[in-house]
Structures are given as structure tokens and as C-alpha cells.
Design an enzyme around this catalytic site. Structure first.
Site, PDB file in Angstrom:
ATOM      1  N   LYS A 234      -7.999   9.485  65.782  1.00 49.97           N
ATOM      2  CA  LYS A 234      -8.284  10.368  64.644  1.00 49.97           C
ATOM      3  C   LYS A 234      -7.024  11.122  64.234  1.00 49.97           C
ATOM      4  CE  LYS A 234      -9.698  14.160  67.661  1.00 49.97           C
ATOM      5  NZ  LYS A 234     -10.822  14.693  68.455  1.00 49.97           N
TER       6      LYS A 234
ATOM      7  N   TYR B  62      17.490  34.010  57.782  1.00 54.69           N
ATOM      8  CA  TYR B  62      16.729  35.018  57.036  1.00 54.69           C
ATOM      9  C   TYR B  62      16.647  36.326  57.807  1.00 54.69           C
ATOM     10  CZ  TYR B  62      15.129  31.701  53.509  1.00 54.69           C
ATOM     11  OH  TYR B  62      15.064  30.804  52.473  1.00 54.69           O
TER      12      TYR B  62
HETATM   13  C1  LIG Z   1     -10.738  14.426  69.892  1.00 55.01           C
HETATM   14  C2  LIG Z   1     -11.928  13.962  70.604  1.00 55.01           C
HETATM   15  C3  LIG Z   1     -11.827  13.239  71.804  1.00 55.01           C
HETATM   16  C4  LIG Z   1     -10.517  13.035  72.534  1.00 55.01           C
HETATM   17  O1  LIG Z   1     -10.123  14.216  73.177  1.00 55.01           O
HETATM   18  P1  LIG Z   1      -8.799  14.281  74.097  1.00 55.01           P
HETATM   19  O2  LIG Z   1      -8.930  15.595  74.746  1.00 55.01           O
HETATM   20  O3  LIG Z   1      -7.634  14.209  73.181  1.00 55.01           O
HETATM   21  O4  LIG Z   1      -8.864  13.145  75.035  1.00 55.01           O
HETATM   22  C5  LIG Z   1     -12.992  12.723  72.342  1.00 55.01           C
HETATM   23  N1  LIG Z   1     -14.180  12.917  71.751  1.00 55.01           N
HETATM   24  C6  LIG Z   1     -14.326  13.635  70.619  1.00 55.01           C
HETATM   25  C7  LIG Z   1     -15.670  13.818  70.026  1.00 55.01           C
HETATM   26  C8  LIG Z   1     -13.216  14.193  70.016  1.00 55.01           C
HETATM   27  O5  LIG Z   1     -13.366  14.907  68.897  1.00 55.01           O
END
Ligand SMILES: *Cc1c(COP(=O)(O)O)cnc(C)c1O
Length: 393
Positions: A37, A286
Site C-alpha cells: 500500500k 533561514y
Molecule cells: C499496513 C498494514 C499491514 C502491514 O503492517 P506492517 O506493520 O507494516 O507490517 C497489515 N495489515 C493492515 C490492515 C495494514 O493496514
């Protein structure tokens, strides 16, 4: 390398090796879904999704239908799970692109049902999320029977999996996770009583996998004649989550193995643009928050907060130049940063600068950035700006 020297290097080899390692660690009873994702945690979906498939993944996890459509283009055969909800106009894209939606509310079922019927598709799979304690998304136990009642005969949706999200798998005592699995057990009893038999139990992130929860999850799955599916993200990108509180005595063997085997996938690099000498008393950046205490040599770097380098790091962090730490001096600008190279001989324009990654024997991790910026590596990765090109190495 792009014209403006600020880029990210992605080792698809490290990503594939990490997937294979995690898959072995999970064991033969557990299948993995590769979480890609948010543009593969900023690592580039285009590079990482096909790498996951090459390494043996059948499942990819994305945030949205938009990301799912992109993943489908890259991976025509993959199972693609849309994990953060579908929205009112998503129905037909889900069906046409053979995406699998996570659902927990009846209106989501209605959207998918309408899309399936209008496209004449007889069966589409969904994963039903149960809220086992996080209070983010998912059906609560009380609403479960009425949701399950939808899955009657002639219904175009098929309940393929029951899912939940562990929200404290990085707490070493495992108490919260145990409670969540126990609530999931109750939910599965309700599912079973409804006469539906989903084949997959979809639970567990990186922290759960690395702390050895795979065996508990696959046991729970086996009790209901299901197969376990776990969803690592961060570990695929080569990071071992920090456990807080930490494991008091012996940490699980899986965690030690992970530390030895996982390799970071991403390096973030830039170059020295120019170098100049300043006198004691010269102010830098800055508002002149840094004042040269002695004659100094300063190097200008082509990376700033618009690239994702946190502005809080001004005067509080170092970048790597010629294998040494060069302190950031003054405020970080939108597109540029100044570092002190007084102690580093022979720095010239064009020298490589490492923001995340290794240079000679020095290393800067995304955890280092996270600590300095008051956040977590997930955020450090996902806010590296889209203008920073991701280059496969
Ligand atoms: C992002 C996510 C994961 C993965 O989590 P990590 O801690 O990066 O391994 C798994 N399940 C869901 C529903 C998520 O949103």
C-alpha cells in the site's frame, strides 16, 4: 540518476530476499500477503509489486481501488486485496479489475452486489474484517450475524476470508494480541454457526510475524479448518519493528533471525552541489539559527523538506559524506540543506550524500530519521516526496 541529484535507490533483490525469508519464517502453514500500500511504503509499487510476485507471493495488499487498479496493471495474475475500504463509486472497478475488497459494513456489500449484478458477474470474493479491539475498521461481534445473513443463496459475494488487524503486536508481552485472537475465536464461532465456511483467516502484520505469532494464528485457523494468511509490510522493506516494551528476557528466535536476514530495500541519496568556506560568526540558513563558531567549510545538498526531509532535523541530524557524518547546520529549506564538512577533507561538488542507507562503514536508518523527527519509519518512508525518483538497482 536524475538531473537534480536527489533520488531513492530500490534494491528489488533485497525485497525479494526479504519476502522469501519471511515466507520461510512463517512456515508452510501460513501464506503471506505482501503489503504494498501507499506506493509500496514509498518504495514504488511499480518496482515492488512485481518483485513480490517473482519471490512467490500470490497476494498483494493495497490501500484503495486506485492503487488496486495500478497493481492489477503490473501484476495481471495476482490476488489483490484492497484493505482500507471501498467507496461509493468503486464497485465496478473492483469487479472489472478482479480486486478483493475488505468489507465490514452493509453498504459496502450493497455496492459490490450492485456492481456484480450490473456486470453480470456471478461470484466475487470479499474479506470480512472483524473489529477485535482496535476500533478503527471492522464489524463488531454484535453486527456480525446480520452481515453474515447477507451471504445467502444467489448472492454474488462469496466470503473468502475473515480478517482482523492486530494493533499492538509490537508489545512484547503479547497480552493485547492474545485478547484479540480470543475475540477472533468468538467471531469464528459465530461465522461457523451461520453455516458459512470461509477458507482463509487473514491476520497479522510484521510485528506479529517476527515475534512468532504465526504459530498461534495458524493454530486458530486450523481449529476452524481455515488457512492462515499474514500481511507483513515493514519487514518486507527490510526493517525490524521495535518492540515496546522490549522483550524482557529472551527475545523470540524469529526476531534474532530477522535481524540477521532482513536487508533494507531503500537508500536515499543526493549530492553535494557546492562547497564554501565561512568565517567564524557567519549565520547559516533561514533566521540564522546556526552561527559558525570558527572558520568552517559548508556543503550545500540538493534535498529539502519538499523532498520529505523533516524540517525538525535542522541543527539536529547528520548526513553521510565521504563515509563520515556531516552535521546539518541551520534550518532545512524547502529544496536544500547545508551540512558542515569542516572535519571531512576533500569534499567537492558531485560527492554522494546519503540521507538513508550506508556509505563505507557508516549507516543512517529510517529509524534514525524517525527518532529525530518524532515519528515512525512508516511515515519517514511514505513521505519521501513523489518528485524524488525511485530507481531500481
Ligand atoms: C499496513 C498494514 C499491514 C502491514 O503492517 P506492517 O506493520 O507494516 O507490517 C497489515 N495489515 C493492515 C490492515 C495494514 O493496514
Amino acid at each position: 540518476m536524475p538531473n537534480r541529484p536527489c533520488w531513492v535507490e530500490i534494491s528489488t533483490r533485497a525485497f525479494e530476499d526479504n519476502y522469501r525469508f519471511l515466507s520461510r519464517l512463517a512456515g508452510p502453514q501460513v501464506e503471506l500477503l505482501a503489503i504494498v500500500k501507499a506506493n509500496a511504503y514509498g518504495h514504488s509499487l511499480e518496482l515492488c509489486a512485481p518483485a513480490a510476485i517473482r519471490a512467490g507471493a500470490n497476494w498483494l495488499g493495497v490501500t484503495s481501488v486506485e492503487e488496486g487498479v495500478e497493481a492489477r496493471r503490473l501484476c495481471p495474475e495476482a490476488r489483490i486485496l484492497v484493505i482500507s475500504g471501498i467507496f461509493p463509486h468503486d464497485g465496478e472497478d473492483v469487479v472489472r479489475n478482479k480486486l478483493t475488497a475488505v468489507v465490514w459494513d452493509s453498504w459496502q456489500l450493497d455496492i459490490l452486489e450492485a456492481a456484480a449484478r450490473s456486470l453480470g458477474v456471478r461470484s466475487i470474493s470479499v474479506h470480512l474484517e472483524i473489529d477485535t479491539g482496535m476500533s478503527r475498521q471492522g464489524a463488531d461481534l454484535a453486527s456480525l450475524p446480520s452481515l453474515l445473513a447477507s451471504f445467502r443463496r444467489d448472492y454474488p459475494l462469496r466470503l473468502e476470508a475473515v480478517m482482523t488487524h492486530l494493533f499492538a503486536a509490537d508489545e512484547a508481552d503479547g497480552q493485547v494480541t492474545e485478547d484479540q485472537l480470543s475475540r477472533m475465536n468468538d467471531a469464528l464461532i459465530t461465522v461457523k454457526a451461520s453455516g458459512i465456511h470461509p477458507g482463509i483467516l487473514n491476520i497479522g502484520n510484521s510485528a506479529a510475524l517476527l515475534s512468532g505469532q504465526a504459530s498461534n494464528i495458524s493454530k486458530l485457523a486450523a481449529r476452524f479448518d481455515m488457512k492462515a494468511l499474514m500481511r507483513p509490510g515493514l519487514a518486507l522493506y527490510g526493517l525490524v519493528p521495535e518492540y515496546d516494551p522490549q522483550f524482557s528476557s529472551a527475545e523470540p528466535m524469529s526476531l534474532g533471525q530477522a535481524r540477521l536476514n532482513l536487508r533494507p530495500v531503500l537508500s536515499w541519496k543526493s549530492q553535494v552541489v557546492s562547497v564554501h568556506s565561512v568565517d567564524a560568526g557567519t549565520v547559516v540558513g533561514y533566521n540564522g539559527t546556526f552561527v559558525a563558531t570558527e572558520p568552517m567549510r559548508l556543503a550545500l545538498i540538493a534535498a529539502g523538506y519538499a523532498d520529505g526531509l523533516d524540517r525538525k532535523l535542522g541543527n539536529h541530524f547528520s548526513l553521510l559524506v565521504r563515509g563520515q557524518r556531516a552535521p546539518v547546520v541551520g534550518r532545512i529549506s524547502m529544496d536544500q540543506t547545508v551540512v558542515d564538512v569542516t572535519e571531512i577533507p576533500d569534499v567537492v561538488p558531485g560527492d554522494e550524500v546519503v540521507l538513508i542507507g550506508a556509505q563505507d562503514s557508516e549507516k543512517i536508518s529510517s529509524f534514525d530519521h524517525a527518532r529525530a523527527a518524532g515519528t515512525i519509519p512508516w511515515e519517514i518512508f511514505t513521505r519521501i516526496a513523489s518528485r524524488v525518483p525511485r530507481v531500481a538497482i
